[in-house]
Design an enzyme around this catalytic site. Sequence first.
Site, PDB file in Angstrom:
ATOM      1  N   SER A  87       0.848  -1.183   0.000  1.00 50.30           N
ATOM      2  CA  SER A  87       0.000   0.000   0.000  1.00 50.30           C
ATOM      3  C   SER A  87       0.883   1.233   0.000  1.00 50.30           C
ATOM      4  CB  SER A  87      -0.874   0.015   1.249  1.00 50.30           C
ATOM      5  OG  SER A  87      -0.050   0.268   2.367  1.00 50.30           O
ATOM      6  N   LYS A  88       0.244   2.385  -0.046  1.00 49.78           N
ATOM      7  CA  LYS A  88       1.033   3.618  -0.063  1.00 49.78           C
ATOM      8  C   LYS A  88       1.962   3.679   1.147  1.00 49.78           C
ATOM      9  CE  LYS A  88      -2.022   5.989  -3.017  1.00 49.78           C
ATOM     10  NZ  LYS A  88      -3.445   6.150  -2.976  1.00 49.78           N
TER      11      LYS A  88
END
Length: 504
Positions: free
Chosen positions: A259-260
């Site tokens: 994920s980010k």
Amino acid sequence: MSTTPFSDVRVRFAPSPTGPMHIGGARTALFNWLFARHNGGKFILRIEDTDQKRFDPNALDQITGALRWLGLDWDEGPEVGGPYGPYVQSERLDLYHQWANWLLEHDKAYKCFCTPERLEQVNKEKEARKEPPGYDRHCRYLSRDEVAQNEAEGKSYIVRFKMPLEGETTVYDLIRGDVTFDNSTLQDLVLLKSDGYPTYHLANVVDDHLMHITHILRANEWLSSAPLHYQLYQAFGWPMPAIAHLPVLLNPNGKGKLSKRSTGFTEGGQKVLVLVKEFQEAGYLPEAVVNFLTNVGWSFGDEREVFTVEESIERFDITKVQAANSAFPMEKLDWLNGVYIREKLSPEELAARLKPVLERHGLTVDDDLLRHVVPLVQIRLKSPEDIVELAGFFFRDDFTPAPPQELIQKKMDAAQTRAALERTYEKLAAMDEFEHDRMDAELRPLAEELGLSAGQLFGALRVAITAQAVATPLFETMMILGKETTLARIKQAIDSLNILVNEA
Ligand code: GLU
């Protein structure tokens, strides 16, 4: 569940424009694209912008830019049009209203007048009873009069689907086989929100049907939506497209979804990138990224790690995609990128990739010069960015000589280094042909004569003409720089050593 009656494969990539494109989204797009191309079908790009709160006006350009960079062309969608457009959901609101009304008229959906405060209260009470959160279906059971009364009072409402309350829903997933859900666990999902926008569920189902989508390939995180969508298709009396949920990408250590938040370094010092533009900026070649992504969650087979897009199109088989989520092996991408640079690109193609990198670092690129430099760097690059360190000096307008101490090689002193460079200067100056074999024939014996190893002499010379200890091959470098520049730089080096020699 039967598959679709449409014979021609039509798949879609349906991103929500909420931010820059994630590498996981690129993998979903890639698998759809490979599936379409393998089957001679159509790959459609549809923008699902029904969540106005998360809408990012820059996202569409970033999505199309990322797809284009990866070479994933779409047959229908924004920019290219197509027979079932528009392909942006906010431009299709009438359709969603029309079909939500159809469900209302056929008693398959209902207006829900509950306020957010009431919903919150319901959830609080459920929590206290240790029940899972969710709507208590209050408005599903309102009488006609009560509905009419609420409408007369102008109360705002949303539209909810009447989910079957009993039984089971089984969805056949092309990768996972039958997946069964207990209907009592399904919510009366919201179809139209109070802002008049449809939810993802309604818009997605209506569009997949109206756009004649035959196969839905999407990330595993949507698996729990599959029974909801199945029931919507049933309610409309539409055939549901075949469906497959792709494994989600995990961090390289296999822990947690990529994920980010994964950006940066994870355990083991592995640098993790998440956004497509980060891969682009870090100098990964799109061919290497596509090759890499193709083999994450699917396997080309024959233990082959390097293959062309054409080869993967030919082999791609959606039913062979693995069900388990896959760790994201960044180190394999680094290796692949080097393979592509060294072996798969022609010198002209590589030059075209290197030019913008050099320019981004403020260097002025002469195409002819670059053409001569590329053969010297091609086998030495792991990433296009490496050219700056290795050969950026060719493109700098002002040459800054290295400090004289750096000219002095191991087991040598300033006087020896100066003498070696002086003799080298004489040899080179006397050459009528400033050419590799001549240099070799003159300078190797010179090293011996001076009692130096070739490494010592060439090391000093390399620093003198490039101001770097590591650079492109020496003789070729001198040839490209030309006799005049080479001699001028050696002269400069000799002068700089004078000070050290005099100090000693
Ligand atoms: N808009 C959804 C997303 O961004 C699409 C999911 C689907 O393909 O159905 O992931």
